[in-house]
Design a protein around this motif. Structure first.
Motif, PDB file in Angstrom:
ATOM      1  N   TYR A  36      35.547  -9.923  36.862  1.00 26.52           N
ATOM      2  CA  TYR A  36      34.314  -9.153  36.886  1.00 26.52           C
ATOM      3  C   TYR A  36      33.470  -9.615  35.709  1.00 26.52           C
ATOM      4  O   TYR A  36      33.958 -10.274  34.799  1.00 26.52           O
ATOM      5  CB  TYR A  36      34.593  -7.658  36.725  1.00 26.52           C
ATOM      6  N   ARG A  37      32.214  -9.254  35.748  1.00 25.46           N
ATOM      7  CA  ARG A  37      31.348  -9.565  34.610  1.00 25.46           C
ATOM      8  C   ARG A  37      30.357  -8.431  34.382  1.00 25.46           C
ATOM      9  O   ARG A  37      30.022  -7.684  35.294  1.00 25.46           O
ATOM     10  CB  ARG A  37      30.608 -10.886  34.830  1.00 25.46           C
ATOM     11  N   GLN A  38      29.932  -8.365  33.141  1.00 26.09           N
ATOM     12  CA  GLN A  38      28.944  -7.350  32.769  1.00 26.09           C
ATOM     13  C   GLN A  38      27.902  -7.981  31.870  1.00 26.09           C
ATOM     14  O   GLN A  38      28.220  -8.412  30.750  1.00 26.09           O
ATOM     15  CB  GLN A  38      29.606  -6.161  32.082  1.00 26.09           C
ATOM     16  N   ALA A  39      26.696  -8.047  32.388  1.00 23.83           N
ATOM     17  CA  ALA A  39      25.576  -8.566  31.611  1.00 23.83           C
ATOM     18  C   ALA A  39      24.954  -7.431  30.804  1.00 23.83           C
ATOM     19  O   ALA A  39      25.106  -6.257  31.152  1.00 23.83           O
ATOM     20  CB  ALA A  39      24.543  -9.183  32.551  1.00 23.83           C
ATOM     21  N   PRO A  40      24.257  -7.749  29.728  1.00 25.95           N
ATOM     22  CA  PRO A  40      23.633  -6.713  28.903  1.00 25.95           C
ATOM     23  C   PRO A  40      22.730  -5.803  29.726  1.00 25.95           C
ATOM     24  O   PRO A  40      21.882  -6.278  30.476  1.00 25.95           O
ATOM     25  CB  PRO A  40      22.827  -7.521  27.882  1.00 25.95           C
ATOM     26  N   THR A  89      25.098 -15.427  32.429  1.00 23.64           N
ATOM     27  CA  THR A  89      25.433 -14.950  31.085  1.00 23.64           C
ATOM     28  C   THR A  89      25.937 -13.519  31.143  1.00 23.64           C
ATOM     29  O   THR A  89      25.265 -12.633  31.688  1.00 23.64           O
ATOM     30  CB  THR A  89      24.196 -15.030  30.169  1.00 23.64           C
ATOM     31  N   ALA A  90      27.126 -13.294  30.613  1.00 29.15           N
ATOM     32  CA  ALA A  90      27.751 -11.976  30.676  1.00 29.15           C
ATOM     33  C   ALA A  90      29.077 -12.030  29.927  1.00 29.15           C
ATOM     34  O   ALA A  90      29.549 -13.110  29.550  1.00 29.15           O
ATOM     35  CB  ALA A  90      27.994 -11.569  32.127  1.00 29.15           C
ATOM     36  N   VAL A  91      29.656 -10.870  29.765  1.00 28.84           N
ATOM     37  CA  VAL A  91      31.055 -10.794  29.332  1.00 28.84           C
ATOM     38  C   VAL A  91      31.896 -10.733  30.605  1.00 28.84           C
ATOM     39  O   VAL A  91      31.647  -9.900  31.477  1.00 28.84           O
ATOM     40  CB  VAL A  91      31.313  -9.562  28.447  1.00 28.84           C
ATOM     41  N   TYR A  92      32.857 -11.618  30.681  1.00 28.56           N
ATOM     42  CA  TYR A  92      33.710 -11.719  31.864  1.00 28.56           C
ATOM     43  C   TYR A  92      35.052 -11.063  31.572  1.00 28.56           C
ATOM     44  O   TYR A  92      35.652 -11.293  30.523  1.00 28.56           O
ATOM     45  CB  TYR A  92      33.893 -13.183  32.253  1.00 28.56           C
ATOM     46  N   TYR A  93      35.505 -10.266  32.543  1.00 28.99           N
ATOM     47  CA  TYR A  93      36.747  -9.521  32.392  1.00 28.99           C
ATOM     48  C   TYR A  93      37.725  -9.879  33.503  1.00 28.99           C
ATOM     49  O   TYR A  93      37.366  -9.890  34.683  1.00 28.99           O
ATOM     50  CB  TYR A  93      36.488  -8.016  32.456  1.00 28.99           C
ATOM     51  N   CYS A  94      38.940 -10.124  33.111  1.00 25.31           N
ATOM     52  CA  CYS A  94      40.013 -10.282  34.081  1.00 25.31           C
ATOM     53  C   CYS A  94      40.444  -8.895  34.542  1.00 25.31           C
ATOM     54  O   CYS A  94      40.470  -7.956  33.742  1.00 25.31           O
ATOM     55  CB  CYS A  94      41.182 -11.022  33.428  1.00 25.31           C
ATOM     56  N   TRP A 104      42.328  -3.967  32.813  1.00 29.03           N
ATOM     57  CA  TRP A 104      41.371  -4.962  32.347  1.00 29.03           C
ATOM     58  C   TRP A 104      41.917  -5.749  31.171  1.00 29.03           C
ATOM     59  O   TRP A 104      42.580  -5.199  30.289  1.00 29.03           O
ATOM     60  CB  TRP A 104      40.080  -4.256  31.902  1.00 29.03           C
ATOM     61  N   GLY A 105      41.604  -7.033  31.172  1.00 29.11           N
ATOM     62  CA  GLY A 105      41.861  -7.828  29.988  1.00 29.11           C
ATOM     63  C   GLY A 105      40.702  -7.668  29.021  1.00 29.11           C
ATOM     64  O   GLY A 105      39.692  -7.031  29.320  1.00 29.11           O
ATOM     65  N   GLN A 106      40.861  -8.258  27.858  1.00 26.52           N
ATOM     66  CA  GLN A 106      39.743  -8.245  26.919  1.00 26.52           C
ATOM     67  C   GLN A 106      38.648  -9.143  27.475  1.00 26.52           C
ATOM     68  O   GLN A 106      38.918 -10.090  28.184  1.00 26.52           O
ATOM     69  CB  GLN A 106      40.183  -8.712  25.524  1.00 26.52           C
ATOM     70  N   GLY A 107      37.440  -8.840  27.235  1.00 26.98           N
ATOM     71  CA  GLY A 107      36.353  -9.643  27.767  1.00 26.98           C
ATOM     72  C   GLY A 107      36.241 -10.981  27.055  1.00 26.98           C
ATOM     73  O   GLY A 107      36.616 -11.123  25.895  1.00 26.98           O
ATOM     74  N   THR A 108      35.731 -11.945  27.788  1.00 28.54           N
ATOM     75  CA  THR A 108      35.427 -13.241  27.197  1.00 28.54           C
ATOM     76  C   THR A 108      33.967 -13.552  27.508  1.00 28.54           C
ATOM     77  O   THR A 108      33.528 -13.461  28.651  1.00 28.54           O
ATOM     78  CB  THR A 108      36.382 -14.335  27.715  1.00 28.54           C
ATOM     79  N   GLU A 109      33.241 -13.886  26.469  1.00 26.35           N
ATOM     80  CA  GLU A 109      31.794 -14.003  26.602  1.00 26.35           C
ATOM     81  C   GLU A 109      31.378 -15.383  27.088  1.00 26.35           C
ATOM     82  O   GLU A 109      31.842 -16.405  26.578  1.00 26.35           O
ATOM     83  CB  GLU A 109      31.113 -13.695  25.271  1.00 26.35           C
ATOM     84  N   VAL A 110      30.499 -15.378  28.068  1.00 24.57           N
ATOM     85  CA  VAL A 110      29.920 -16.612  28.596  1.00 24.57           C
ATOM     86  C   VAL A 110      28.409 -16.541  28.379  1.00 24.57           C
ATOM     87  O   VAL A 110      27.758 -15.598  28.825  1.00 24.57           O
ATOM     88  CB  VAL A 110      30.231 -16.782  30.090  1.00 24.57           C
ATOM     89  N   THR A 111      27.892 -17.528  27.688  1.00 23.75           N
ATOM     90  CA  THR A 111      26.457 -17.598  27.444  1.00 23.75           C
ATOM     91  C   THR A 111      25.934 -18.916  27.986  1.00 23.75           C
ATOM     92  O   THR A 111      26.417 -19.986  27.608  1.00 23.75           O
ATOM     93  CB  THR A 111      26.144 -17.493  25.945  1.00 23.75           C
ATOM     94  N   VAL A 112      24.957 -18.821  28.881  1.00 23.55           N
ATOM     95  CA  VAL A 112      24.365 -20.006  29.483  1.00 23.55           C
ATOM     96  C   VAL A 112      22.941 -20.128  28.971  1.00 23.55           C
ATOM     97  O   VAL A 112      22.109 -19.241  29.196  1.00 23.55           O
ATOM     98  CB  VAL A 112      24.361 -19.922  31.017  1.00 23.55           C
ATOM     99  N   SER A 113      22.693 -21.209  28.276  1.00 26.48           N
ATOM    100  CA  SER A 113      21.355 -21.426  27.709  1.00 26.48           C
ATOM    101  C   SER A 113      20.506 -22.248  28.685  1.00 26.48           C
ATOM    102  O   SER A 113      20.986 -23.192  29.294  1.00 26.48           O
ATOM    103  CB  SER A 113      21.456 -22.147  26.365  1.00 26.48           C
ATOM    104  N   SER A 114      19.257 -21.872  28.800  1.00 26.30           N
ATOM    105  CA  SER A 114      18.363 -22.582  29.731  1.00 26.30           C
ATOM    106  C   SER A 114      17.555 -23.647  29.019  1.00 26.30           C
ATOM    107  O   SER A 114      17.577 -23.768  27.812  1.00 26.30           O
ATOM    108  CB  SER A 114      17.428 -21.586  30.401  1.00 26.30           C
TER     109      SER A 114
END
Length: 114
Positions: A36-40, A89-94, A104-114
């Motif tokens: 899963y993911r959660q964006a700001p 871009t979001a925090v991704y959760y297992c 849930w696992g701890q989140g891992t942050e994914v940031t995609v720059s444009s």
């Protein structure tokens, strides 16, 4: 239930990342695992899920770009993310769904720059 997620980071648009989630044997072999993911400012949303039998479901927004897979020997679920977009871009959760209860696992942050 302890889920260990890793693999996030900063990547340019169009790039790739692979997330990993290690699960306990009893969870890996018997229950669905997913990401899963959660964006700001947004709600957490399903990205992809794989059942213990190998059935897979993707969110429409990532279909054809993301691939979820399992390594039975390593008790690990992967999320290969290609052609990343800024909106990924979001925090991704297992996630493990065990008899209807979410872990849930701890989140891992994914940031995609444009």
């Amino acid at each position: 239930v302890q889920l260990q997620a890793s693999g996030g980071g900063l990547v340019q648009a169009g790039g790739s990342l692979r997330l990993s989630c290690v699960a306990p044997e009893m969870i890996f072999s018997r229950h669905a695992l997913g990401w899963y993911r959660q964006a700001p400012g947004k709600q957490r949303e399903l990205v992809a899920v794989v059942s213990s039998g190998g059935s897979i479901h993707y969110a429409d927004s990532v279909e054809d770009r993301f691939t979820i897979s399992r390594d039975i020997a390593k008790k690990t679920v992967y999320l290969q993310m290609n052609s990343l977009k800024s909106e990924d871009t979001a925090v991704y959760y297992c996630n493990a769904n065990v008899y209807g209860r979410n872990y849930w696992g701890q989140g891992t942050e994914v940031t995609v720059s444009s």
